[in-house]
Design a protein around this motif. Structure first.
Motif, PDB file in Angstrom:
ATOM      1  N   ALA A  89      23.029  23.573   3.114  1.00 25.99           N
ATOM      2  CA  ALA A  89      21.527  23.152   3.415  1.00 25.99           C
ATOM      3  C   ALA A  89      20.673  24.528   3.799  1.00 25.99           C
ATOM      4  O   ALA A  89      21.451  25.449   4.432  1.00 25.99           O
ATOM      5  N   PHE A 118      16.958  19.566   5.335  1.00 28.05           N
ATOM      6  CA  PHE A 118      18.072  18.746   4.970  1.00 28.05           C
ATOM      7  C   PHE A 118      17.777  17.915   3.745  1.00 28.05           C
ATOM      8  O   PHE A 118      18.410  17.763   2.720  1.00 28.05           O
ATOM      9  N   ALA A 139      17.838  19.835   0.670  1.00 25.57           N
ATOM     10  CA  ALA A 139      19.250  19.664   0.319  1.00 25.57           C
ATOM     11  C   ALA A 139      19.707  18.702  -0.626  1.00 25.57           C
ATOM     12  O   ALA A 139      20.102  18.835  -1.572  1.00 25.57           O
ATOM     13  N   VAL A 166      27.519  18.880   0.901  1.00 29.41           N
ATOM     14  CA  VAL A 166      26.551  19.626   1.539  1.00 29.41           C
ATOM     15  C   VAL A 166      27.197  20.278   2.741  1.00 29.41           C
ATOM     16  O   VAL A 166      27.292  19.502   3.527  1.00 29.41           O
ATOM     17  N   VAL A 214      26.559  22.210   6.362  1.00 30.69           N
ATOM     18  CA  VAL A 214      25.369  22.280   7.262  1.00 30.69           C
ATOM     19  C   VAL A 214      25.777  23.317   8.306  1.00 30.69           C
ATOM     20  O   VAL A 214      26.702  23.064   8.948  1.00 30.69           O
ATOM     21  N   ALA A 257      22.004  13.758   9.719  1.00 31.68           N
ATOM     22  CA  ALA A 257      22.210  14.208   8.317  1.00 31.68           C
ATOM     23  C   ALA A 257      23.386  13.343   7.709  1.00 31.68           C
ATOM     24  O   ALA A 257      22.990  13.128   6.198  1.00 31.68           O
TER      25      ALA A 257
END
Length: 260
Positions: free
Chosen positions: A61, A87, A90, A102, A104, A129
Motif C-alpha cells: 500500500a 489504502f 491499493a 497487500v 501495509v 484495512a
C-alpha cells in the motif's frame, strides 16, 4: 515445491521497470512482486503481466512520502484519513492486477513518540484495512522489519506481528515472514516458521547479512525450503534480494528448484 516470485524492485534493475516483467518471465519466474505500482497505470502493468504469463503476487500500500524517508503511515497518529484514502488506491490497483495480498507498512516512529498511542492507531488502521479488503478477497499483510536496515520501524519481531494480528482479530490479516529480517533480529527461523505457520500469509527470502542471492551467507535455504514444504505452504516465496551482479547471471541457486 516452493514457488518463487521475482521482486522487481530489487531484481532486474538493469532494465526499466516495465521491462523487468519480460526479463523475469524469460528466466522462468511465474510470478512477480515489488514495492509499489503507483508510478504506472494499473492497466499498463496488467498488460505486462498478461503478455508474459505472470501472476501478481504482492505489492505494498502507499507508504506516505517515500522520498522524504517515510516507510508507511499505519502507526502514525494524525494520518488516519490519509491512510484510508491511500489504502483505497491499493485496492483499486489490486482489482486490476489480480493479486490477493497487500502489504501495509507500519512506519518509522520517533524515539520519543507515545508508543501506546501509535499501537492503538496501528490496530485501528489494520482493522479498517482488513475489513475493506475482505470484500475484495484480499489478505492484508504486516511485516516485521529489522532495525539495522530501517531504524525506528514500529514492528520488528515475529511474535509482535502475530500478537497484533490476534488482537485485530481479522481472518484476512496475516504476517509477512521475511527470512532476512527475521534472521537479523531474532534468528531460529525454522522454529519460528513452525510456531507461527497458521498466521503467515507470505514468505520472502534473501541472503544474510548482505541481502544478496540466497545461496550466499549464513542461512541454509535448501533446508528452510524443505521446512516450508513440510509445513504445507502453497503461496509464493518472494525473492527480495539485491543481486551481486546481473540478475540472470545470479540465478544458479534457483535452477534445482525449478526442475523439481
Amino acid at each position: 515445491m516452493p514457488r518463487f516470485a521475482a521482486n522487481l524492485s530489487m531484481m532486474y534493475t538493469e532494465h526499466d521497470f516495465l521491462d523487468r516483467f519480460a526479463a523475469a518471465a524469460k528466466d522462468g519466474f511465474q510470478a512477480v512482486e515489488y514495492l509499489f505500482p503507483y508510478d504506472h497505470p494499473a492497466a499498463e502493468i496488467r498488460k505486462r503481466l498478461d503478455d508474459n504469463g505472470l501472476t501478481q503476487a504482492l505489492f505494498n500500500a502507499p507508504p506516505g512520502d517515500w522520498g522524504a524517508g517515510e516507510r508507511g503511515i499505519a502507526a502514525l497518529p494524525g494520518r488516519e484519513t490519509e491512510f484510508r484514502t491511500e489504502f483505497a488506491k491499493a485496492l483499486e490497483y489490486a482489482a486490476v492486477l489480480g493479486n490477493d495480498r497487500v502489504h501495509v507498512m507500519a512506519g518509522i516512529v520517533p524515539a520519543d513518540a507515545d508508543h501506546a498511542r501509535c499501537r492503538s492507531i496501528y490496530l485501528e488502521n489494520l482493522a479498517y484495512a482488513s475489513a475493506s479488503a475482505a470484500s475484495h478477497g484480499i489478505t492484508v499483510l504486516i511485516e516485521p522489519i529489522n532495525t539495522r536496515d530501517m531504524p525506528g520501524y514500529f514492528l520488528n519481531r515475529q511474535d509482535e506481528g502475530q500478537t497484533i494480528c490476534r488482537q485485530v482479530g481479522a481472518a484476512n490479516l496475516k504476517v509477512q515472514f521475511d527470512c532476512y529480517h527475521c534472521q537479523i533480529v531474532e534468528g531460529d527461523i525454522a522454529k519460528k516458521l513452525e510456531r507461527d505457520f497458521a498466521g503467515i500469509g507470505h514468505i520472502q527470502i534473501a541472503g544474510v547479512p548482505e541481502r544478496h542471492e540466497p545461496d550466499i551467507g549464513e542461512l541454509n535455504y535448501p533446508y528452510l525450503f524443505d521446512v516450508i514444504d513440510r509445513l504445507g505452504y502453497t503461496g509464493w516465496i518472494g525473492c527480495e534480494y539485491r543481486p551481486r551482479g546481473g540478475t540472470s547471471e545470479g540465478l544458479g541457486w534457483i535452477k534445482p528448484w525449478l526442475k523439481r
